[in-house]
Design an enzyme around this catalytic site. Structure first.
Site, mmCIF file in Angstrom:
data_model
loop_
_atom_site.group_PDB
_atom_site.id
_atom_site.type_symbol
_atom_site.label_atom_id
_atom_site.label_comp_id
_atom_site.label_asym_id
_atom_site.label_seq_id
_atom_site.Cartn_x
_atom_site.Cartn_y
_atom_site.Cartn_z
ATOM 1 N N HIS A 107 0.810 -1.225 0.000
ATOM 2 C CA HIS A 107 0.000 0.000 0.000
ATOM 3 C C HIS A 107 0.839 1.268 0.000
ATOM 4 O O HIS A 107 0.333 2.334 0.330
ATOM 5 C CB HIS A 107 -0.953 -0.010 1.211
ATOM 6 N N CYS B 194 4.571 20.015 -7.625
ATOM 7 C CA CYS B 194 5.644 19.282 -8.299
ATOM 8 C C CYS B 194 6.628 20.272 -8.931
ATOM 9 O O CYS B 194 6.208 21.168 -9.673
ATOM 10 C CB CYS B 194 5.027 18.392 -9.394
#
Ligand code: OAD
Length: 244
Positions: free
Chosen positions: A123, A151
């Protein structure tokens, strides 16, 4: 009198003879480090929060700041705790046994901090961050005081590198986990409610392939009556008892 849990001698013999051991862990193995599980009554995260508000792509698009800050809170919490005797016992077993593959649903990185080397993270991991659009990992970014940060390459929001509900699991990790489940002599399911698929399928795959199935959990789960051994106790107490 605290009933000291007994480990059947037959299990010890099977474990110490096993060529290949596969382990699946869930939030329960980190509970004794002080990291809340998801579904334990009262103390579980999902008892206090609504997963739909926090752990889905829709939740992030709806309220990226809330979701980013909730994961930042979980990172801070995990950074402040230590691996427990259960994590350490698994790292020790990896050293002592010919082949132990550790698959975890946890995103807290405590297995690695305890010394486990072969860890399959189904996960993801709280401490990895990726670009929402490019899906590539981002190690550093400029702190412009914006939450979530953006980003540095394309300007899209950054997000935690964890699997949210409705998202695919990392393909390579899942394939490796399935291979390890299908080719082991003994499979341990530790500290998981075995409610979330495809992780919950792994112990069943091992059982169908003829592995001995061992569950370690203070509570019964849907897997308990299928397991060859169901050790009804906390991982930090039970796992050290398995050490050779
Ligand atoms: P859960 O919170 O669903 O289950 C935790 C399990 O640990 C329960 O069965 C508890 O009885 C058990 N437990 C509690 N204390 C323990 C202890 N000291 N030793 C051993 N077991 C103990 O957590 P998971 O099964 O890990 O998904 O949940 C699976 C997934 O659902 C998580 O990975 C997360 C969650 O939504 C994603 O993040 C995609």
């Amino acid at each position: 009198m605290h009933n000291q849990l007994e480990i059947p001698l037959s299990l010890i013999q099977i474990l110490h003879r096993a060529g290949r051991v596969t382990v699946l862990t869930g939030a329960g193995i980190s509970a004794e480090s002080g990291v809340p599980t998801f579904r334990d009554a009262q103390t579980g995260l999902w008892a206090q929060y609504n997963p739909e508000d926090l752990a889905t792509p829709e939740a992030f698009r709806r309220n990226p700041q809330l979701v980013w800050e909730w994961y930042a809170w979980r990172r801070d919490l995990v950074s402040g705790v230590e691996p427990n005797a259960g994590h350490r016992a698994l790292a020790e077993l990896e050293q002592r046994l010919p082949m132990l593959t550790l698959i975890t649903q946890n995103v807290d990185g405590l297995h690695q901090r305890a010394g486990s080397r072969r860890v399959i993270e189904l996960h993801g991991n709280l401490f990895r961050t990726k670009c929402l659009e490019e899906e590539t990992l981002v190690e550093t970014w400029e702190d412009r005081g914006e939450i979530p940060p953006r980003c540095p390459r394309c300007g899209a929001w950054l997000r935690p590198d964890v699997v949210w509900f409705g998202e695919m699991l990392p393909t390579a990790a899942l394939r490796e986990a399935e291979t390890a489940a299908l080719s082991c002599d003994i499979f341990f399911s530790i500290g998981t409610s075995t409610l979330v698929y495809p992780a919950a399928e792994l112990p069943l795959m091992a059982l169908r392939s003829g592995a001995t199935l061992v569950e370690i959990n203070p509570q019964p789960t849907p897997l308990s009556e299928l397991a060859d051994f169901s050790l009804r106790g906390p991982a930090a107490e039970v796992l050290p008892m398995l050490l050779p």
